[in-house]
Enzyme design. Structure first.
Site, PDB file in Angstrom:
ATOM      1  N   GLY A 159       1.408   3.040  -1.965  1.00 48.56           N
ATOM      2  CA  GLY A 159       2.905   3.046  -3.319  1.00 48.56           C
ATOM      3  C   GLY A 159       3.825   2.537  -2.783  1.00 48.56           C
ATOM      4  N   SER A 164       0.598  -1.960  -0.123  1.00 48.50           N
ATOM      5  CA  SER A 164       0.455   0.257   0.292  1.00 48.50           C
ATOM      6  C   SER A 164       1.069   1.178   0.077  1.00 48.50           C
ATOM      7  CB  SER A 164      -0.905  -0.102   1.099  1.00 48.50           C
ATOM      8  OG  SER A 164      -0.180   0.003   2.692  1.00 48.50           O
ATOM      9  N   ASP A 196      -6.291   7.846   4.288  1.00 45.75           N
ATOM     10  CA  ASP A 196      -5.543   9.587   4.626  1.00 45.75           C
ATOM     11  C   ASP A 196      -6.714  10.517   3.730  1.00 45.75           C
ATOM     12  OD1 ASP A 196      -4.803   8.542   1.932  1.00 45.75           O
ATOM     13  OD2 ASP A 196      -2.585   7.911   2.668  1.00 45.75           O
ATOM     14  N   GLU A 239      -8.559   1.421  -5.989  1.00 47.25           N
ATOM     15  CA  GLU A 239      -8.635   0.520  -5.680  1.00 47.25           C
ATOM     16  C   GLU A 239      -9.954   1.134  -4.413  1.00 47.25           C
ATOM     17  OE1 GLU A 239      -3.999  -1.148  -5.792  1.00 47.25           O
ATOM     18  OE2 GLU A 239      -4.551   0.591  -3.883  1.00 47.25           O
TER      19      GLU A 239
END
Length: 417
Positions: free
Chosen positions: A166, A164, A304, A297
């Site tokens: 990146g 997750s 966040d 996704e």
């Protein structure tokens, strides 16, 4: 007593509602506070001591949550009524075992497993629910990755299926870079120390105009969506977000439809196995240059980019998550914006680079302007770079709100000791 009518208000008494967090970061901290405001008992677990949620919970534990035996022991010790997974590195089979014993897993054991696996999630979204996505292939070896990249075409994006934010992700512009992308997917992913080979997804790099997050809430009253959130990322990680985002009526219609359909499909799987599927989902979408919207996704928990809701909505994504998992109804009125009509709220991550403890100064100057706020996560240390706080602001429009949030982030002093 049903899940819709749990006993609350006696966290230290005879009949507490006991909630266990698996992962105790800044998002879990905010949800923990909201649950404690409603009278629940909370234990926060993480792989290290001093994590943000651990600092405010009734109790905390430190363990490797990917270790099935240790996780099972934790469940036996805490005896939670509700388990809230907040990270990816969890022994998901133990969540399923807990659900079979009658523990409420948020949003469900199967949803947690699906959303931690990009392969299962993409198959569900595109092949089962028929949601639009970028062209993609999966690969379990370098040779399969080369073939998949040729099929979807260059440029493309390569991601490990179990990671997750990146981590392990690469943009590949030619066949010469495929070997490096495979290495990055293996070594840069969150679970790279486990020693196994990660399967990857390779997908076409779409002609992206911008990205949206649609916070979608499943509760005892059904499924509702919040106003879409605009965002800016760097290296696959959130840096700014704002709500409401600017878009056309057509984009809004597509975004809400895709988000609702994705969560509806996941919740149906939960309910088919006897689970609730309640909670906040962060649905990530791509808006292309031609105005079409693609599913990317979904995170089965507060997102966040949704930290902006601490400024934009009367009930933040954290309050909504707490209410939903406790069985309380969430309707359109609960997810409404609370800022003045025409105004925009913005958030800006404060990322610190260095090695050691982080201290903030100049907070008074940073927050001198009305309509600004700050959340310091209080993570114990930074090693490399780490998101350590978030600035919040309300402005007359998107530009003004983002500028005010940036001013807070740039004015605050950061020191490493």
């Amino acid at each position: 007593m049903t899940e819709e009518n749990r006993a609350l208000g006696t966290p230290l008494g005879k009949h507490p509602t006991r909630i266990l967090f698996l992962g105790s970061g800044e998002l879990g901290k905010e949800v923990t506070l909201e649950l404690m405001r409603l009278g629940a008992w909370v234990c926060a677990a993480d792989s290290y001591a001093g994590a943000p949620a651990q600092q405010v919970a009734h109790e905390y534990r430190v363990l490797d949550m990917a270790n099935a035996e240790r996780l099972r022991t934790l469940f036996d010790e805490i005896k939670p009524d509700i388990i809230v997974p907040e990270v990816e590195a969890i022994a998901t089979a133990e969540l399923a075992e807990a659900a079979d014993r009658g523990v409420q897993v948020v949003p469900s054991a199967e949803i947690a497993a699906i959303c931690m696996d990009r392969e299962r999630l993409r198959v569900l979204a595109h092949e089962d629910l028929k949601l639009p996505t970028t062209p993609y292939r999966f690969a379990g070896s370098l040779e399969e990755l080369r073939a998949g990249a040729e099929t979807v075409g260059y440029p493309c994006v390569v991601k490990p299926i179990m990671s997750s934010s990146g981590h392990g992700q690469s943009v590949v512009r030619s066949a010469d870079a495929i070997d490096a992308a495979w290495t990055e997917a293996q070594e840069g992913r969150r679970a790279h120390g486990e020693g196994d080979v990660s399967r990857v997804i390779v997908e076409a790099l779409a002609p992206l105009d911008y990205e949206l997050t649609v916070l979608t809430v499943s509760s005892s009253a059904g499924i509702v969506t919040c106003a879409p959130i605009g965002q800016r990322q760097e290296s696959g990680d959130y840096r700014e977000s704002w709500q409401p985002a600017t878009f056309t009526a057509k984009v809004l219609e597509q975004a809400k439809h895709i988000a609702h359909a994705a969560v509806e499909g996941l919740v149906a799987k939960a309910q088919a196995s006897g689970e609730k599927g309640w909670g906040v989902f962060g649905v990530e979408l791509f808006v292309l240059t031609d105005g079409s919207v693609l599913f990317n996704e979904v995170s089965p928990r507060p997102h966040d980019t949704g930290m902006v809701t601490m400024a934009s909505q009367r009930l933040s994504e954290f309050a909504l998550h707490a209410r939903a998992i406790l069985g309380m109804p969430i309707t359109e009125g609960h997810v409404a914006l609370s800022i003045p009509a025409g105004s925009v709220a913005a958030s800006r991550a404060i990322v610190v680079e260095g090695d050691g403890e982080v201290e903030f100064t100049n907070v008074a100057d940073a927050l001198a302007e009305p309509g600004t706020d700050l959340r310091i996560f209080a993570k114990p240390e930074v090693h490399g770079h780490r998101r350590m706080a978030v600035a919040l602001a309300i402005g007359t429009d998107e530009s003004a709100a983002r500028a005010k949030a940036a001013h807070v982030a740039e004015t605050i002093g950061v020191g490493i000791v």
